[in-house]
Scaffold this motif. Sequence first.
Motif, short mmCIF file in Angstrom:
data_model
loop_
_atom_site.label_atom_id
_atom_site.label_comp_id
_atom_site.label_asym_id
_atom_site.label_seq_id
_atom_site.Cartn_x
_atom_site.Cartn_y
_atom_site.Cartn_z
N VAL A 183 0.88 -1.17 0.00
CA VAL A 183 0.00 0.00 0.00
C VAL A 183 0.91 1.22 0.00
CG1 VAL A 183 -1.79 1.29 1.23
CG2 VAL A 183 -1.79 -1.22 1.31
N GLU B 295 1.26 5.62 -1.80
CA GLU B 295 0.59 6.73 -2.46
C GLU B 295 0.77 6.62 -3.97
OE1 GLU B 295 1.14 10.24 0.85
OE2 GLU B 295 2.84 9.77 -0.45
N TYR C 204 -1.99 -1.48 -3.71
CA TYR C 204 -3.13 -0.59 -3.53
C TYR C 204 -2.58 0.83 -3.38
CZ TYR C 204 -5.73 -4.84 -2.64
OH TYR C 204 -6.30 -6.08 -2.76
N TYR C 205 -3.29 1.78 -3.95
CA TYR C 205 -2.80 3.16 -3.95
C TYR C 205 -3.72 4.08 -3.16
CZ TYR C 205 0.28 1.49 -7.59
OH TYR C 205 1.23 0.79 -8.28
N MET C 206 -3.10 4.87 -2.31
CA MET C 206 -3.78 5.93 -1.57
C MET C 206 -3.53 7.25 -2.31
SD MET C 206 -5.06 4.52 1.12
CE MET C 206 -4.94 2.86 1.75
N ARG C 207 -4.24 8.26 -1.91
CA ARG C 207 -4.00 9.59 -2.49
C ARG C 207 -2.72 10.16 -1.90
NH1 ARG C 207 -9.54 12.69 -3.66
NH2 ARG C 207 -8.03 14.25 -4.29
N ILE D 191 -10.22 10.76 2.75
CA ILE D 191 -10.35 9.80 1.65
C ILE D 191 -9.42 8.62 1.89
CG2 ILE D 191 -9.87 9.44 -0.81
CD1 ILE D 191 -11.02 12.30 -1.25
N ASN D 192 -8.20 8.90 2.35
CA ASN D 192 -7.25 7.82 2.64
C ASN D 192 -7.70 6.96 3.82
OD1 ASN D 192 -5.56 8.30 0.49
ND2 ASN D 192 -4.10 9.51 1.66
N LYS E 288 -10.12 4.62 2.21
CA LYS E 288 -9.40 3.63 1.40
C LYS E 288 -8.67 2.63 2.29
CE LYS E 288 -8.52 5.95 -2.92
NZ LYS E 288 -7.49 6.00 -3.94
N SER E 289 -8.17 3.09 3.42
CA SER E 289 -7.49 2.19 4.37
C SER E 289 -8.46 1.15 4.91
CB SER E 289 -6.89 2.99 5.54
OG SER E 289 -5.82 3.77 5.11
N VAL F 97 -11.29 0.06 3.54
CA VAL F 97 -11.68 -0.86 2.47
C VAL F 97 -10.55 -1.85 2.17
CG1 VAL F 97 -12.23 -0.99 0.00
CG2 VAL F 97 -13.37 0.71 1.44
N THR F 98 -9.32 -1.35 2.04
CA THR F 98 -8.19 -2.22 1.72
C THR F 98 -7.92 -3.19 2.85
OG1 THR F 98 -7.22 -0.47 0.36
CG2 THR F 98 -5.75 -2.26 1.04
#
Length: 157
Positions: free
Chosen positions: A36, A38, A53-56, A71-72, A75-76, A78-79
């Motif tokens: 994981v 950015e 997996y990419y975060m903003r 947003i991150n 995403k965290s 969900v991932t």
Amino acid sequence: MKNKKLKVCLISSSGGHLEQLKQLIPTAQQYDMFIVTEANKSSLSLGEKYKTYYMRQQERKSFSFFLDFPINIGKSIVTFLKEKPDVVISTGAGMVIPFCLFAKLYGKKVVFLESFAKINSPTITGIVIYRFADRFYVQWEEMKKHYPDAIYKGGIY
């Protein structure tokens, strides 16, 4: 009954933190590993070789941080719930904090390596994660004054 292979998450922001994290890939590949980080020009090629997996991209001194950080966090969540790692290994920085917190809340192991670039002062991420990490490594012996319970084994380079 088949033995479950340990699932390892390698997580870091981009730049120097990611370069340090890449040093751990050869060891982590013996496990069910994913990365994981950015999303930016320097990190997108990782997805060609590894499950990534990419975060903003987030900069805490930028106004966009107030949009990117929440947003991150999403995403965290969900991932983390999709992959369910057994161990999370991080080299920092900021965007890794929510993922590491989720791991700890779910009873998973958190391992943190303080930045090689930090010789005399701690990082903000290190200060936060030191409080709950299962293993916390420093790459300079001088850093033990900031993290007395940290493990010093030298640099990962």
